[in-house]
Motif scaffolding. Sequence first.
Motif, short mmCIF file in Angstrom:
data_model
loop_
_atom_site.label_atom_id
_atom_site.label_comp_id
_atom_site.label_asym_id
_atom_site.label_seq_id
_atom_site.Cartn_x
_atom_site.Cartn_y
_atom_site.Cartn_z
N LYS A 102 0.84 -1.42 0.00
CA LYS A 102 -0.02 -0.08 -0.10
C LYS A 102 0.87 1.15 0.08
CE LYS A 102 -3.33 -0.67 3.15
NZ LYS A 102 -4.41 -0.93 4.06
N LYS A 103 1.69 1.24 0.77
CA LYS A 103 2.88 2.39 0.83
C LYS A 103 3.47 2.71 -0.64
CE LYS A 103 3.88 3.84 5.19
NZ LYS A 103 2.62 3.73 5.63
N VAL A 104 4.02 1.66 -1.23
CA VAL A 104 4.58 1.50 -2.52
C VAL A 104 3.27 2.36 -3.61
CG1 VAL A 104 5.17 0.57 -4.56
CG2 VAL A 104 6.22 0.02 -2.19
N LYS A 105 2.30 1.87 -3.50
CA LYS A 105 1.01 2.00 -4.58
C LYS A 105 0.73 3.69 -4.01
CE LYS A 105 1.62 -1.46 -6.81
NZ LYS A 105 2.45 -1.32 -8.06
N GLU A 106 0.92 4.10 -2.94
CA GLU A 106 0.43 5.62 -2.65
C GLU A 106 1.51 6.46 -2.84
OE1 GLU A 106 0.38 5.43 1.73
OE2 GLU A 106 -1.64 4.27 1.44
N SER A 107 2.67 6.11 -3.15
CA SER A 107 3.84 6.94 -3.47
C SER A 107 3.94 7.10 -5.16
CB SER A 107 5.04 6.28 -3.17
OG SER A 107 6.12 6.73 -4.18
N SER A 108 3.56 8.44 -5.39
CA SER A 108 3.69 8.98 -6.79
C SER A 108 4.70 8.28 -7.67
CB SER A 108 3.37 10.14 -7.09
OG SER A 108 4.32 10.84 -6.39
N TYR A 109 5.86 8.41 -6.97
CA TYR A 109 7.19 8.18 -7.48
C TYR A 109 7.31 6.58 -7.86
CZ TYR A 109 12.10 8.31 -8.02
OH TYR A 109 13.29 7.71 -8.60
N LEU A 110 6.65 5.51 -6.77
CA LEU A 110 7.18 4.38 -6.91
C LEU A 110 5.94 3.43 -7.54
CD1 LEU A 110 8.68 3.71 -3.39
CD2 LEU A 110 9.76 3.54 -5.59
N LYS A 111 4.78 4.04 -7.61
CA LYS A 111 3.42 3.23 -7.98
C LYS A 111 3.42 2.37 -9.20
CE LYS A 111 0.48 6.64 -10.21
NZ LYS A 111 1.24 7.81 -10.05
N GLU A 112 4.33 2.72 -10.29
CA GLU A 112 4.72 1.85 -11.34
C GLU A 112 5.46 0.61 -11.04
OE1 GLU A 112 3.03 2.69 -13.64
OE2 GLU A 112 2.20 4.64 -12.90
N VAL A 113 6.24 0.60 -9.72
CA VAL A 113 6.94 -0.58 -9.66
C VAL A 113 6.19 -1.66 -9.21
CG1 VAL A 113 8.78 -1.59 -8.25
CG2 VAL A 113 8.88 0.96 -8.66
N PRO A 114 6.01 -3.00 -10.15
CA PRO A 114 5.43 -4.22 -9.78
C PRO A 114 5.70 -4.63 -8.41
CG PRO A 114 6.32 -4.38 -11.74
CD PRO A 114 7.04 -2.97 -11.07
N VAL A 115 4.84 -4.93 -7.66
CA VAL A 115 5.04 -5.63 -6.28
C VAL A 115 4.45 -7.02 -6.35
CG1 VAL A 115 4.71 -5.38 -3.72
CG2 VAL A 115 4.73 -3.22 -5.16
N VAL A 116 5.01 -7.98 -6.08
CA VAL A 116 4.63 -9.59 -5.98
C VAL A 116 4.43 -9.96 -4.48
CG1 VAL A 116 5.24 -11.65 -6.46
CG2 VAL A 116 5.42 -10.05 -8.14
N ILE A 117 3.55 -10.33 -3.98
CA ILE A 117 3.40 -10.72 -2.66
C ILE A 117 3.65 -12.42 -2.45
CG2 ILE A 117 1.98 -10.88 -0.68
CD1 ILE A 117 2.28 -8.08 -1.07
N MET A 118 4.30 -12.84 -1.64
CA MET A 118 4.52 -14.52 -1.27
C MET A 118 3.97 -14.58 -0.11
SD MET A 118 8.78 -14.56 -1.93
CE MET A 118 9.23 -13.51 -0.78
N SER A 119 3.39 -15.84 0.04
CA SER A 119 3.08 -16.25 1.26
C SER A 119 2.99 -17.81 1.40
CB SER A 119 1.56 -15.54 1.57
OG SER A 119 0.91 -16.36 2.79
N SER A 120 3.22 -18.41 2.61
CA SER A 120 3.01 -19.81 2.67
C SER A 120 1.89 -20.26 2.88
CB SER A 120 4.07 -20.28 3.98
OG SER A 120 3.73 -19.53 4.86
N GLU A 121 0.89 -19.52 3.06
CA GLU A 121 -0.56 -19.77 3.22
C GLU A 121 -1.24 -19.39 2.08
OE1 GLU A 121 -0.12 -18.38 7.93
OE2 GLU A 121 0.40 -17.24 6.15
N ASN A 122 -2.20 -20.40 1.75
CA ASN A 122 -3.12 -19.90 0.64
C ASN A 122 -4.25 -19.44 0.99
OD1 ASN A 122 -4.10 -19.77 -2.04
ND2 ASN A 122 -3.49 -21.77 -2.47
N ILE A 123 -4.45 -18.30 1.39
CA ILE A 123 -5.80 -17.73 1.79
C ILE A 123 -6.35 -16.79 0.84
CG2 ILE A 123 -6.95 -16.31 3.66
CD1 ILE A 123 -4.28 -17.21 5.17
N PRO A 124 -7.40 -17.32 -0.02
CA PRO A 124 -8.24 -16.64 -0.98
C PRO A 124 -8.49 -15.08 -0.72
CG PRO A 124 -8.78 -18.80 -0.85
CD PRO A 124 -8.10 -18.69 0.44
N THR A 125 -9.14 -14.95 0.27
CA THR A 125 -9.34 -13.64 0.68
C THR A 125 -7.94 -12.61 0.97
OG1 THR A 125 -9.38 -13.98 3.15
CG2 THR A 125 -11.40 -14.16 2.02
N ARG A 126 -7.10 -13.17 1.37
CA ARG A 126 -5.93 -12.42 1.56
C ARG A 126 -5.21 -12.02 -0.01
NH1 ARG A 126 -1.03 -14.88 4.86
NH2 ARG A 126 -2.43 -14.22 6.61
#
Length: 160
Positions: A102-126
């Motif tokens: 969210k911080k990255v996407k709120e930054s006008s400067y950084l929002k173009e940078v793709p963010v990939v999230i990793m998790s060991s739990e597979n929680i669809p809502t998350r």
Amino acid sequence: MNSGSCSSLMDVGYDHHHHHGHEELHVLAVDDNLIDRKLVEKLLKISSCKVTTAENAIRALEYLGLGDQNQHIDTLANNDLKVNLIITDYCMPGMTGFELLKKVKESSYLKEVPVVIMSSENIPTRINKCLASGAQMFMQKPLKLSDVEKLKCHLMNCRS
């Protein structure tokens, strides 16, 4: 002992003929677990990416120029973005990968940078929450080389 020579051989083949000019993918990998962080770093390097690691989201934000001290981005404005991709673990102490996203996407400067999230739990809502907030992709841990290759391919296509 021979792992070093092996990887340097691999690097030689790749570096000089990227399709996108001379730029290589520079990835910021964020994970509080050392073993996971090393694994991600290793996979990215095998895929000929440049890797910077951070052990938590606060460090990552400082590296990106969004730390509390430096809300003014003058230091970064004169050189291009440091990273082309951020891969972050979801569950981390202090600040989660979701908050980092969210911080990255709120930054006008950084929002173009793709963010990939990793998790060991597979929680669809998350997963949906992350994607809805602008994550490029959600990847199940432990990461495999095929995941990284797929991601890299996906990004290159996005950018071409």
